[in-house]
Design an enzyme around this catalytic site. Structure first.
Site, short mmCIF file in Angstrom:
data_model
loop_
_atom_site.label_atom_id
_atom_site.label_comp_id
_atom_site.label_asym_id
_atom_site.label_seq_id
_atom_site.Cartn_x
_atom_site.Cartn_y
_atom_site.Cartn_z
N SER A 74 0.75 -1.29 -0.17
CA SER A 74 0.06 -0.06 0.03
C SER A 74 0.96 1.17 -0.03
O SER A 74 0.50 2.43 -0.29
CB SER A 74 -0.88 -0.04 1.34
OG SER A 74 -0.50 -0.47 2.38
N HIS A 94 11.31 0.52 3.73
CA HIS A 94 10.62 1.15 4.63
C HIS A 94 10.27 0.10 5.77
O HIS A 94 9.77 -0.76 5.68
CB HIS A 94 9.18 1.68 4.04
CG HIS A 94 8.20 2.02 4.90
ND1 HIS A 94 8.46 3.17 6.03
CD2 HIS A 94 6.93 1.79 5.52
CE1 HIS A 94 7.38 3.28 6.74
NE2 HIS A 94 6.50 2.28 6.25
N HIS A 96 9.38 -0.27 10.33
CA HIS A 96 8.82 0.19 11.35
C HIS A 96 9.80 -0.06 12.62
O HIS A 96 9.40 -0.28 13.65
CB HIS A 96 7.49 -0.09 11.88
CG HIS A 96 6.43 0.73 11.02
ND1 HIS A 96 4.97 0.56 11.13
CD2 HIS A 96 6.63 1.32 9.64
CE1 HIS A 96 4.24 1.22 10.14
NE2 HIS A 96 5.25 1.48 9.46
N ASP A 119 29.12 9.08 8.30
CA ASP A 119 29.71 8.47 7.28
C ASP A 119 28.64 8.11 6.30
O ASP A 119 28.59 8.07 5.05
CB ASP A 119 30.08 7.16 7.62
CG ASP A 119 31.38 6.75 8.26
OD1 ASP A 119 32.39 7.88 8.07
OD2 ASP A 119 31.91 5.87 9.09
N HIS A 168 5.19 8.12 12.05
CA HIS A 168 5.14 7.10 11.22
C HIS A 168 6.29 6.26 11.34
O HIS A 168 6.58 5.46 12.31
CB HIS A 168 4.72 7.38 9.94
CG HIS A 168 4.49 6.10 8.92
ND1 HIS A 168 4.06 6.41 7.60
CD2 HIS A 168 4.68 4.84 8.98
CE1 HIS A 168 4.05 5.19 7.14
NE2 HIS A 168 4.43 4.41 7.76
N TYR A 226 37.25 6.26 0.42
CA TYR A 226 37.01 5.18 0.99
C TYR A 226 37.04 3.78 0.18
O TYR A 226 36.22 3.91 -0.89
CB TYR A 226 35.72 5.31 1.91
CG TYR A 226 35.27 4.09 2.78
CD1 TYR A 226 35.97 4.18 4.11
CD2 TYR A 226 34.69 3.28 2.38
CE1 TYR A 226 35.49 3.00 4.86
CE2 TYR A 226 34.04 2.19 3.18
CZ TYR A 226 34.90 2.18 4.46
OH TYR A 226 34.49 0.87 5.39
ZN ZN Z 1 4.63 2.49 7.39
#
Ligand code: ZN
Length: 229
Positions: A74, A94, A96, A119, A168, A226
């Site tokens: 979603s 994404h 949580h 960094d 969120h 690096y």
């Molecule tokens: Zn979420």
């Protein structure tokens, strides 16, 4: 279609589970094929242990399904907004994850307290402003993307590979979906470190711009030294 990218997206989603960032079906990762103008994203609400590369959903950059039996995550309109705005990114993740989400819920940017942070981020991990009731009522996921883009302003997305969405959780990205998942792991660690820094010393302040830039630009930009190139 896009078999290799399906495998990469499937594996990046499982990486979020392996690293302890995802419970149940929270979280999602996607990749974009710039050549084809297509997004490959995790399906919505399918348990990770049952998910297969063939379950990934393919859409165009407007989020219209091109291939796949299942509904896409979603959060697809958020991912798509990021891909449209940031040509340099190849993946979005994404989660949580606990500590990063705690900062998002507190509506606080994560200060750059040390070189581990510098960094990856040239400054704080930004936080959006809370969405308005109108933004929540209509095209919520797209408006989440817009809120991320607003707080990013003119920043280089690869020099600031995540934003906390207020109330969120973090949205993270990178040059590939594996890099986006890596950014999600790093943001979680930086969030935990910053919280503990402030617990030990509530008056802690960010490192100097000189130390931040020394670390950041060793790894990013034209003068990077690096690693093995
Ligand atoms: Zn979420």
């Amino acid at each position: 279609m896009l078999e290799e990218l399906r495998d990469e997206v499937w594996d990046a989603n499982l990486e979020l589970v392996r690293r302890g960032l995802v419970l149940y079906t929270f979280g999602n990762a996607s990749a974009v094929s710039r050549q084809d103008g297509l997004i490959v994203i995790k399906p919505s609400g399918v348990p990770y242990e049952d998910m297969q590369p063939a379950d990934m959903v393919i859409t165009d950059l407007e989020g219209r399904i091109v291939e796949g039996e299942l509904r896409p995550s979603s959060d697809l309109p958020t991912h798509a907004a990021l891909y449209r705005a940031f040509p340099a990114i190849g993946g979005v993740a994404h989660t949580h994850s606990r500590h990063a989400t705690a900062w998002a819920q507190a509506c606080r940017a994560i200060p750059c307290f040390g070189t581990t942070h510098a960094d990856y981020f040239c400054g704080a991990v930004p936080v959006t402003r809370p969405l308005t009731p109108e933004e929540i009522a209509s095209e919520y996921e797209l408006n989440t993307g817009q809120a991320i883009l607003r707080v990013m302003g003119g920043r280089d997305p690869l020099g600031c590979p995540a934003v906390l969405v207020a109330g969120h959780a973090p949205f993270c990205w990178g040059s590939s979906v594996a890099e986006a998942a890596h950014a999600a792991v790093i943001v979680e660690e930086l969030a935990a470190m910053a919280w503990q820094t402030l617990t030990i010393n509530p008056a802690a302040v960010p490192i100097s711009d000189a130390l931040r830039d020394r670390h950041h630009f060793r790894k990013h930009g034209p003068a990077a030294t690096y690693g093995q190139k």
